[in-house]
Motif scaffolding. Structure first.
Motif, PDB file in Angstrom:
ATOM      1  N   ASP A  64      -8.957  41.255  24.687  1.00  0.00           N
ATOM      2  CA  ASP A  64      -8.742  40.739  23.348  1.00  0.00           C
ATOM      3  C   ASP A  64     -10.004  40.046  22.828  1.00  0.00           C
ATOM      4  O   ASP A  64      -9.948  39.002  22.206  1.00  0.00           O
ATOM      5  CB  ASP A  64      -7.556  39.773  23.342  1.00  0.00           C
ATOM      6  CG  ASP A  64      -6.940  39.676  21.958  1.00  0.00           C
ATOM      7  OD1 ASP A  64      -7.239  40.540  21.123  1.00  0.00           O
ATOM      8  OD2 ASP A  64      -6.179  38.733  21.713  1.00  0.00           O
ATOM      9  N   ARG A  65     -11.148  40.644  23.107  1.00  0.00           N
ATOM     10  CA  ARG A  65     -12.406  40.051  22.690  1.00  0.00           C
ATOM     11  C   ARG A  65     -12.892  40.725  21.417  1.00  0.00           C
ATOM     12  O   ARG A  65     -12.754  41.929  21.267  1.00  0.00           O
ATOM     13  CB  ARG A  65     -13.480  40.243  23.761  1.00  0.00           C
ATOM     14  CG  ARG A  65     -13.458  39.175  24.795  1.00  0.00           C
ATOM     15  CD  ARG A  65     -14.560  39.421  25.796  1.00  0.00           C
ATOM     16  NE  ARG A  65     -14.185  38.762  27.046  1.00  0.00           N
ATOM     17  CZ  ARG A  65     -14.423  39.239  28.240  1.00  0.00           C
ATOM     18  NH1 ARG A  65     -15.053  40.385  28.369  1.00  0.00           N
ATOM     19  NH2 ARG A  65     -14.063  38.578  29.309  1.00  0.00           N
ATOM     20  N   GLY A  66     -13.521  39.953  20.555  1.00  0.00           N
ATOM     21  CA  GLY A  66     -14.110  40.524  19.351  1.00  0.00           C
ATOM     22  C   GLY A  66     -13.202  40.342  18.146  1.00  0.00           C
ATOM     23  O   GLY A  66     -12.041  39.949  18.266  1.00  0.00           O
ATOM     24  N   ASN A  67     -13.761  40.638  17.021  1.00  0.00           N
ATOM     25  CA  ASN A  67     -13.065  40.489  15.749  1.00  0.00           C
ATOM     26  C   ASN A  67     -12.132  41.685  15.554  1.00  0.00           C
ATOM     27  O   ASN A  67     -12.578  42.787  15.254  1.00  0.00           O
ATOM     28  CB  ASN A  67     -14.130  40.422  14.647  1.00  0.00           C
ATOM     29  CG  ASN A  67     -13.513  40.214  13.289  1.00  0.00           C
ATOM     30  OD1 ASN A  67     -12.310  40.385  13.103  1.00  0.00           O
ATOM     31  ND2 ASN A  67     -14.351  39.850  12.332  1.00  0.00           N
ATOM     32  N   ARG A  68     -10.831  41.467  15.738  1.00  0.00           N
ATOM     33  CA  ARG A  68      -9.896  42.583  15.798  1.00  0.00           C
ATOM     34  C   ARG A  68      -9.922  43.489  14.563  1.00  0.00           C
ATOM     35  O   ARG A  68     -10.119  44.693  14.707  1.00  0.00           O
ATOM     36  CB  ARG A  68      -8.481  42.063  16.076  1.00  0.00           C
ATOM     37  CG  ARG A  68      -7.472  43.164  16.334  1.00  0.00           C
ATOM     38  CD  ARG A  68      -6.154  42.593  16.804  1.00  0.00           C
ATOM     39  NE  ARG A  68      -6.118  42.388  18.240  1.00  0.00           N
ATOM     40  CZ  ARG A  68      -5.782  43.344  19.118  1.00  0.00           C
ATOM     41  NH1 ARG A  68      -5.491  44.541  18.695  1.00  0.00           N
ATOM     42  NH2 ARG A  68      -5.743  43.104  20.396  1.00  0.00           N
ATOM     43  N   PRO A  69      -9.726  42.940  13.347  1.00  0.00           N
ATOM     44  CA  PRO A  69      -9.701  43.845  12.177  1.00  0.00           C
ATOM     45  C   PRO A  69     -10.985  44.653  12.046  1.00  0.00           C
ATOM     46  O   PRO A  69     -10.959  45.872  11.803  1.00  0.00           O
ATOM     47  CB  PRO A  69      -9.554  42.892  10.982  1.00  0.00           C
ATOM     48  CG  PRO A  69      -9.266  41.555  11.524  1.00  0.00           C
ATOM     49  CD  PRO A  69      -9.535  41.534  12.974  1.00  0.00           C
ATOM     50  N   GLN A  70     -12.111  43.976  12.281  1.00  0.00           N
ATOM     51  CA  GLN A  70     -13.400  44.666  12.135  1.00  0.00           C
ATOM     52  C   GLN A  70     -13.543  45.772  13.179  1.00  0.00           C
ATOM     53  O   GLN A  70     -13.938  46.896  12.867  1.00  0.00           O
ATOM     54  CB  GLN A  70     -14.516  43.624  12.294  1.00  0.00           C
ATOM     55  CG  GLN A  70     -15.885  44.128  11.911  1.00  0.00           C
ATOM     56  CD  GLN A  70     -16.953  43.171  12.405  1.00  0.00           C
ATOM     57  OE1 GLN A  70     -16.715  41.963  12.517  1.00  0.00           O
ATOM     58  NE2 GLN A  70     -18.122  43.702  12.696  1.00  0.00           N
ATOM     59  N   LEU A  71     -13.155  45.444  14.416  1.00  0.00           N
ATOM     60  CA  LEU A  71     -13.269  46.446  15.473  1.00  0.00           C
ATOM     61  C   LEU A  71     -12.315  47.603  15.244  1.00  0.00           C
ATOM     62  O   LEU A  71     -12.656  48.757  15.499  1.00  0.00           O
ATOM     63  CB  LEU A  71     -12.992  45.803  16.835  1.00  0.00           C
ATOM     64  CG  LEU A  71     -14.158  45.022  17.427  1.00  0.00           C
ATOM     65  CD1 LEU A  71     -13.774  44.429  18.762  1.00  0.00           C
ATOM     66  CD2 LEU A  71     -15.369  45.934  17.592  1.00  0.00           C
ATOM     67  N   GLU A  72     -11.118  47.266  14.763  1.00  0.00           N
ATOM     68  CA  GLU A  72     -10.152  48.332  14.523  1.00  0.00           C
ATOM     69  C   GLU A  72     -10.674  49.280  13.441  1.00  0.00           C
ATOM     70  O   GLU A  72     -10.505  50.497  13.543  1.00  0.00           O
ATOM     71  CB  GLU A  72      -8.789  47.745  14.154  1.00  0.00           C
ATOM     72  CG  GLU A  72      -7.948  47.547  15.399  1.00  0.00           C
ATOM     73  CD  GLU A  72      -6.713  46.705  15.186  1.00  0.00           C
ATOM     74  OE1 GLU A  72      -6.492  46.242  14.041  1.00  0.00           O
ATOM     75  OE2 GLU A  72      -5.971  46.510  16.158  1.00  0.00           O
ATOM     76  N   ALA A  73     -11.337  48.704  12.458  1.00  0.00           N
ATOM     77  CA  ALA A  73     -11.935  49.538  11.409  1.00  0.00           C
ATOM     78  C   ALA A  73     -13.003  50.443  12.017  1.00  0.00           C
ATOM     79  O   ALA A  73     -13.119  51.627  11.681  1.00  0.00           O
ATOM     80  CB  ALA A  73     -12.529  48.651  10.325  1.00  0.00           C
ATOM     81  N   GLU A  74     -13.773  49.859  12.944  1.00  0.00           N
ATOM     82  CA  GLU A  74     -14.849  50.617  13.574  1.00  0.00           C
ATOM     83  C   GLU A  74     -14.282  51.757  14.433  1.00  0.00           C
ATOM     84  O   GLU A  74     -14.776  52.886  14.394  1.00  0.00           O
ATOM     85  CB  GLU A  74     -15.658  49.663  14.447  1.00  0.00           C
ATOM     86  CG  GLU A  74     -17.048  50.132  14.729  1.00  0.00           C
ATOM     87  CD  GLU A  74     -17.791  49.115  15.544  1.00  0.00           C
ATOM     88  OE1 GLU A  74     -18.666  48.433  14.992  1.00  0.00           O
ATOM     89  OE2 GLU A  74     -17.495  48.972  16.748  1.00  0.00           O
TER      90      GLU A  74
END
Lengths: 272, 448
Positions: B60-70
């Motif tokens: 659960d590391r990192g910016n979730r919405p941003q990573l999901e977009a990526e």
């Protein structure tokens, strides 16, 4: 200073006390480097499902696995050969009852450098290579290059299987180079043009596996034993593990659909 | 000897001395620089979107919405790949058997290469092994895998008297005229979009446990194991060594027996470490049964035995170096022998003793042979403090060996191996620097 010594002594005594209480959430696995990939994947999978269990895996060779089990120094001995009568006897004398679990099938792959044009050897030719009767690839229809013979050490289960299935009680030549693990054979063969070695099926990446007696080692030929140097892989426990204990579940993983998939994905052949 | 000759000799000696030091420094740089550069590659590297997906899903590391977009963007870029694979499969299913036989093996190999590169094909059942659940997490490995997907190695054995020659054959040649043909240029051109490489500092390499036998994750169990073993060895070796040294210097009479004892200690210092390892297995585990199987406790005791002679020697030398006048003054003021040792001699000898101890800690941390049979395993969890008495642990030194020789996929995880080496070498360096620092500080305080 005094307090320090007292503390150390207390720690030792406490350690002794902890040893006496057998921890069911601790599984110690020791033995074969061939079975290593399966064992490590099983351990990873099982610990993922049961995080309170700690499974430690050592890969020190089948012989050492058997010794460990006899000395009650491990819960599971992984072996790439069956236990010998002498080991069974030693185990009985030590009050240990080895129970056999066959977890997968494996073929011993004869591997050479990928640049080697040889495709196929017979058991007889392999034996002649390892006894030192054939010393050059030229004699087998290959390039004029001396054969570098790589073998596992005598502690290895793969070595013992190779000895029974291929060598037929003949002695290996003095020129044989003995190394300590499947991975080491693979790397030695990968980097040496004239080398030949033998490994478990999971260790064929980057080297060229030869046909033996015209048979390629595939899951089908290994299961049907039409590949002439096929053998089972074992886990041994001391007595039957208690039903549904972590140890029981761990050694019986091979019989679940997930376990079979793991065996297959690591490169071995699951039992039908 | 004439003065000029003497001067000349003197100068040439200085010269060769400087030369020796320069050579040594150069050797050190040649040795250490690649270790540090490659080792750093385990922590600072160009990571693909697969690495970030792994971090997100497992930790659960990192910016979730941003990573999901990526991840979504990467999925979009991969869509044509999967579509073309599906198209080919359909073509394959409907074609005549001869063509099918022709394409079967090349397609199986190619599909596997794509899966290795990008991860499992959407809709396929989730693979059991974690190494198959993700694509390539490192950009450098991804490029190797891309070239494996685009080209296959072909060995030319046309001249049986010579070794085969390896040629890279483009796989696209196997699929001319099939729906798969446009996939190859697409893969090559859009690999960036499909994997989204980005420079990453994965400092959690030091604090994460390993996944799927070191394919992913970090080396925390190894670091912790080495720490336990080293500190444990110290806990045993320090009191024993110090007491022995005090006895030998202050209490023992110079009898033949003591002389023999000293010789024995010196000999012990020269015994190869594997002998200690086997002794540890035979004595601590099989005879004394300090633990039922390999354990940190047994390993620490074995390491303690190995460094004991060094500790005794260092402490002895340090105690001997304390001027006799100190002790005489203390005794003349009416202090007992033990009192003098405790309040005068030991504090004065402390810098020397500490240096010896810290340096032998460095040795204990780096030794492999003594822990092979007594403490080290290739896979295990990080241990809690109370588990050290019964359980075995991975350790830096042993796992470097294990990953270099025994592991089934050595080439895939070289970076982990380099990372382990970096940490071990740094640890030993830090310990040695600490020894120098401690020594300087304490001796300054004693003088001041």
């Amino acid at each position: 200073m005094k307090r320090f010594i007292a503390g150390t002594l207390a720690a030792v005594v406490m350690g002794g006390g902890l040893v006496l209480a057998k921890d069911v959430n601790k599984i110690v696995v020791d033995g074969s480097t061939t079975v290593g990939p399966i064992t490590k994947a099983f351990a990873e999978y099982y610990m993922g499902k049961r995080p309170e269990v700690n499974i430690t895996v050592s890969e020190s060779g089948s012989g050492n696995g058997a010794k460990s089990l006899i000395n009650a120094a491990c819960d599971v001995a992984t072996m790439s050969r069956p236990m010998k009568n002498s080991e069974m006897k030693a185990a009985q004398d030590a009050g240990v009852l080895p129970i056999e679990h066959i977890v997968a099938m494996d073929g011993i792959a004869m591997v050479v450098h990928p640049g080697n044009p040889i495709e196929d050897l017979t058991i007889g030719q392999i034996r002649s290579i390892y006894t030192g009767a054939i010393r050059n690839w030229k004699d087998l229809g290959g390039p004029d290059r001396p054969i570098v013979i790589i073998s596992r050490d005598t502690n290895s289960g793969t070595y013992e299987c190779f000895e029974t299935l291929v060598m037929n009680k003949q002695k290996m030549t003095d020129k044989t180079e003995y190394v300590g693990s499947n991975g080491a054979i693979r790397q030695r063969v990968m980097s040496t043009q004239g080398a030949i070695g033998y490994v478990g099926l999971a260790f064929r990446e980057g080297v060229k596996a030869l046909k033996v007696n015209g048979m390629e080692a595939t899951p089908e030929t290994v299961l049907a034993k039409t590949y002439p140097i096929a053998r089972p892989l074992y886990m041994y426990t001391n007595g039957r593990p208690a039903q549904d204990s972590p140890l029981y579940n761990f050694v019986n993983l091979y019989d679940t659909p997930e376990g079979k998939k793991i065996v297959e994905d690591t490169g071995f052949v699951p039992l039908k | 000897m004439r003065l000029e000759t003497r001067k000349l000799l003197d100068r040439s000696f200085t010269g060769s001395g400087i030369l020796a030091i320069v050579l040594m420094a150069a050797a050190l740089i040649v040795l250490l620089a690649p270790m540090f550069i490659r080792g750093a590659g385990a922590i600072v590297f160009t990571a693909t979107v697969e690495h970030r997906r792994l971090m997100l899903e497992r930790f659960d590391r990192g910016n979730r919405p941003q990573l999901e977009a990526e991840i979504e963007a990467a999925r979009k870029a991969r869509e044509p790949v999967y579509r073309m694979l599906a198209d080919f499969e359909q073509f394959f299913a409907t074609t005549v058997p001869e063509t099918r036989r022709q394409y079967e093996k090349p397609f199986r190999e190619f599909k596997k290469a794509v899966q290795t590169l990008l991860g499992p094909i959407p809709g396929a059942p989730r693979p059991m092994l974690m190494r198959d659940q993700y694509g390539q997490t490192r950009w450098d490995r991804a490029q190797v895998k891309l070239s494996r997907a685009l080209y296959r190695e072909e060995w030319d054995y046309s001249d049986p008297t010579r070794s085969g020659i390896m040629r890279l054959k483009p796989r696209s040649a196997d699929f001319i005229g099939t729906p798969l043909e446009p996939l190859f240029p697409y893969l090559e051109k859009n690999i960036d979009g499909m994997l989204i490489p980005r420079r990453t500092v994965y400092w959690q390499f030091l604090t994460d446990t390993s996944f799927d036998s070191h394919f992913f994750g970090g080396i925390w169990p190894e670091i912790l194991g080495t720490f336990y073993l080293t500190v444990g060895a110290m806990l045993f070796a320090l009191p024993l060594g110090l007491i022995a040294a005090i006895y030998l210097t202050e209490y023992a009479r110079e009898t033949r027996f003591i002389e023999m004892l000293r010789t024995c200690i010196s000999t012990l210092a020269g015994v190869p470490s594997i002998v200690f390892g086997l002794f540890g297995l035979a004595f601590f585990i099989n005879t004394l049964k300090v633990s039922s199987s390999k354990s940190v406790l047994a390993g620490a005791m074995t390491l303690a035995l190995m460094i004991l002679p060094t500790v005794i020697r260092a402490a002895e030398e340090a105690i001997r170096a304390v001027p006799a006048t100190y002790k005489e003054a203390a005794l003349s003021l009416g202090a007992g022998r033990w009192h003098a040792v405790r309040t005068i001699i030991l504090p004065a000898a402390l810098p020397g003793i500490l240096t010896g101890i810290v340096i032998s800690m460095g040795r204990a941390a780096g030794e492999t042979a003594p822990i092979i049979f007594t403490a080290a395993v290739s896979v295990g969890k990080p241990l809690a403090l109370w588990q050290v008495f019964t359980q075995a642990t991975p350790a830096l030194s042993w796992n470097i060996y294990n990953l270099a020789t025994e592991h089934e996929a050595v080439d895939e995880i070289r970076h982990v191996q380099y990372g382990l080496v970096l940490i071990l070498v740094s640890l030993v360096l830090i310990l040695n620097l600490a020894a120098i620092f401690l020594r300087a500080r304490i001796s300054k305080r004693l003088r001041g």
